[in-house]
Structure formats: C-alpha cells, structure tokens
Design an enzyme around this catalytic site. Sequence first.
Site, PDB file in Angstrom:
ATOM      1  N   CYS A 128      -5.090  -2.981   3.263  1.00  0.00           N
ATOM      2  CA  CYS A 128      -4.889  -2.744   4.687  1.00  0.00           C
ATOM      3  C   CYS A 128      -6.138  -3.008   5.512  1.00  0.00           C
ATOM      4  O   CYS A 128      -6.543  -4.149   5.713  1.00  0.00           O
ATOM      5  CB  CYS A 128      -4.378  -1.310   4.887  1.00  0.00           C
ATOM      6  SG  CYS A 128      -3.963  -0.900   6.594  1.00  0.00           S
ATOM      7  N   LYS A 179      -9.362   2.249  -2.417  1.00  0.00           N
ATOM      8  CA  LYS A 179      -9.712   1.758  -1.078  1.00  0.00           C
ATOM      9  C   LYS A 179     -11.033   2.362  -0.626  1.00  0.00           C
ATOM     10  O   LYS A 179     -11.233   3.576  -0.674  1.00  0.00           O
ATOM     11  CB  LYS A 179      -8.590   2.121  -0.104  1.00  0.00           C
ATOM     12  CG  LYS A 179      -8.736   1.572   1.302  1.00  0.00           C
ATOM     13  CD  LYS A 179      -7.499   1.955   2.105  1.00  0.00           C
ATOM     14  CE  LYS A 179      -7.526   1.383   3.497  1.00  0.00           C
ATOM     15  NZ  LYS A 179      -6.308   1.768   4.257  1.00  0.00           N
ATOM     16  N   GLU A 201       0.845  -1.199   0.000  1.00  0.00           N
ATOM     17  CA  GLU A 201       0.000   0.000   0.000  1.00  0.00           C
ATOM     18  C   GLU A 201       0.879   1.247   0.000  1.00  0.00           C
ATOM     19  O   GLU A 201       1.854   1.337   0.759  1.00  0.00           O
ATOM     20  CB  GLU A 201      -0.893  -0.021   1.248  1.00  0.00           C
ATOM     21  CG  GLU A 201      -1.734   1.226   1.445  1.00  0.00           C
ATOM     22  CD  GLU A 201      -2.435   1.232   2.794  1.00  0.00           C
ATOM     23  OE1 GLU A 201      -3.426   1.965   2.935  1.00  0.00           O
ATOM     24  OE2 GLU A 201      -1.987   0.495   3.700  1.00  0.00           O
TER      25      GLU A 201
END
Length: 399
Positions: free
Chosen positions: A395, A345, A282
């Site tokens: 994440c 995300k 990420e």
Amino acid sequence: MNAWGLERAGRGPWGPGLIGSWALSGLGGLLLTAAFPRTDWAWIAWVALVPLLLAVRGKSPGEAFQLGIVCGLIHYLGALYWIAYVVGHYGGLPLLPAGAILFLLCAYLALYPAVFAVLAARWCRRPLSWLVGLPAAWVALEFLRTFAVTGFPWAVLGYSQTQSLTLMQSADLWGVYGMSWLLVFANACITAPGSGRQRLVGWLCLALCLGLTAGYGRQRLEQIRALEAKAEPWPVAVIQGNIEQASKWDPEYLSATIERYRGLSEQAVAGDPRPRLLVWPETSMPFFYGLDPEPSARLEQIIQSLGVPVLFGGPSATLVEGRLRPLNRAFLVDAAGRGGGNYAKRHLVPFGEYVPLAKLLFFVQRLVPAAGDFVPGTSSRPLILNGERVGVLICYEAV
C-alpha cells in the site's frame, strides 16, 4: 527604499498587487491539482508553478509565505478531499471533525510550498539563485515532506508525469525527485528574472536536460523490451475480493471472505496460461495467520488444492517491550501449503494503522480495527519463491 518597500507603496514595477497576487496563488494551487488524477492533465505541471512564482515577485518574506500557504491549501484540499470521507466513514467521525482533520493536514502540507515561496521572493532579482536554487529547494522540501513527522509522500510533483514512460525512465537514476526537479526548472525558466542572455542560458540548459532525459528514457525502454523478448514468461494472477471494509473485520464474515478468495483463485488457476503465483491484497485474510489455528489450516488446505503459491496479506503480532503489538504482514505460502517467508510493512499509514500524535488527537479512531496500533516492520529483504526473489511493497510503501 528597497524593492519590497516599493511594491508595498505601489510604485514598484515587480509583481502584481495584493488582490492579483492572491488570485495568482489560488490559480497555481488549482493548476497543481489539475496535473494529478482525476483530471490527469500532466502537461499542466510544466507551467503550474508559474502563477505562484509571478505572485511572489516584489513581496516581503511574510507576504510570500501567505501566498504559498494559499497555493498549498488549495492544491492539497483539491488533491486530498477524499480523506475527509474516509476518516468520517471508517473512523466514525462526524462530517465537521473529519473536515477539520483534512484541513489541518492540508495546512501542514501547505507549509512546504510556503517556504518555497519565501525563497522565490528572496531570489526574484538573482537569476542564478532563481534557476539553480528553486528546483533544488523544491526537491529538498519534497524529500523532507516524505519523511518528516509521519512522512507524507503523496502528490509529489514528479508523479504527475507517470503516464510519460519515456521521461519517467530516469527515475531509476534519481527517483521521482529528478522529475520534480525538471518540472520546477521548467517553471523557473519561464519566469526567470535577469537579462535576455541569462534567460537564454536557462532555456538552453532546460532543452539539454529534456533531451538527455528523453534520450535516456528511449534507450532504457529499448533495453527493457529486449529483455522482455528474451525472458521466460512468469504469469501472475492478482485476485481482488472487494470485501467491504466494514464487513472484513467482522469474525462472522471470515468464512465468506475465505470462500470468496478460494472461488476467484480457482477461476484464475483454471485459466491459460496457468499462473505461477497468486497475489491477494493487503489484509485480505483478516485473521492472525499461524496464530489462529483453524482458519490458518483451512487456508493452507485451500492453497494445496490450488497447487499454486499464494502471496497474501494479513495481520500478525510481535512482542514490543513485553506487549503483543500487531504488524501488517505479507505471507508467502508455497503450493504445498508450507510457509515461505513473510514481510512486515515498514511505512504505516497515519490514521489508518496508527494515530500520530495520539495524545493530542485522542478523539481520532484508527480506520483499521485491530488490537492496538500497528508497529512497523524492520526488514526489507525479498522473499524467495522457487529460487526467484519476490520484493514486496504494501500500500503506502509503493507511493
């Protein structure tokens, strides 16, 4: 006088006294924490709620709420203590304000076991409600916590059993919440009120649920192993540059970051078997890919020289109400250096990528320096690589 009145008067047979109840609640919080890393005593989760369930017997709703708060506070402070360091180190806060933020977060999270404790106190003389209602209530509260306010799905009880591959296979039916239900049901059976016959029925149901869960898990593992034996190998190399957070976003360090990932990736593609995909972390590329021409072109040339597609993370931007706002994206670039799609995300990290309740917490800085708060993505469609679908979680979304 009702059961709660008898207990307060010290004449009730149900439940410990005040000091004993607080001690039991604290013990319950410690046991819940011990079921998670770093201790990883997963077996404790099967009995971790027993102290709290014993403590609330004969207590009023108000007393039970306080006991639930104690249990929850101790548990979450023990499980999430590291947040104070992260907020202080990366958010630039002194120790005291960072500790205060941790305490406020844990106090909020403790409200959920507090509500659970109130329900347990109300149902302590109702065997059916105890056995059926408590597991359902716990799961409902965990589900609410996962999505309420900013959503905080960490330390869901079922995650404590991730090392048991057999039991966790049932997660493909009802998610981690099914395992949470089973754990709370076990705790409820241990502490169940009622006659011996009623408790026996509870234990038989628990044995049946465990047997079905384990049987399903063994069957699924056999199916997975059979599929693995038939499937064509699809090697993937995961590259971790381990760039210090404070340096990663420094423009002067950008060239060194790119070179580190180039060097590690060259080692990976020289291995046997040769990977068919490289995965970088990420925000591994701390620039706006496709918008910053020079580093974007350099990265594409590196990927061409590697001859292997790369999935990497980096910031991006989108227009929101006429303003440019950053997104946390994963980009797929094929072996020819051409863009192969991206994913933004959707579940952002509070205090990491945006500050919730920003007007109230105006003194808190984001932990990720960027031009404004990140905004969530809207699509969950997988990326396509050589006809294969590649699903992406970034994440916090994997929790």
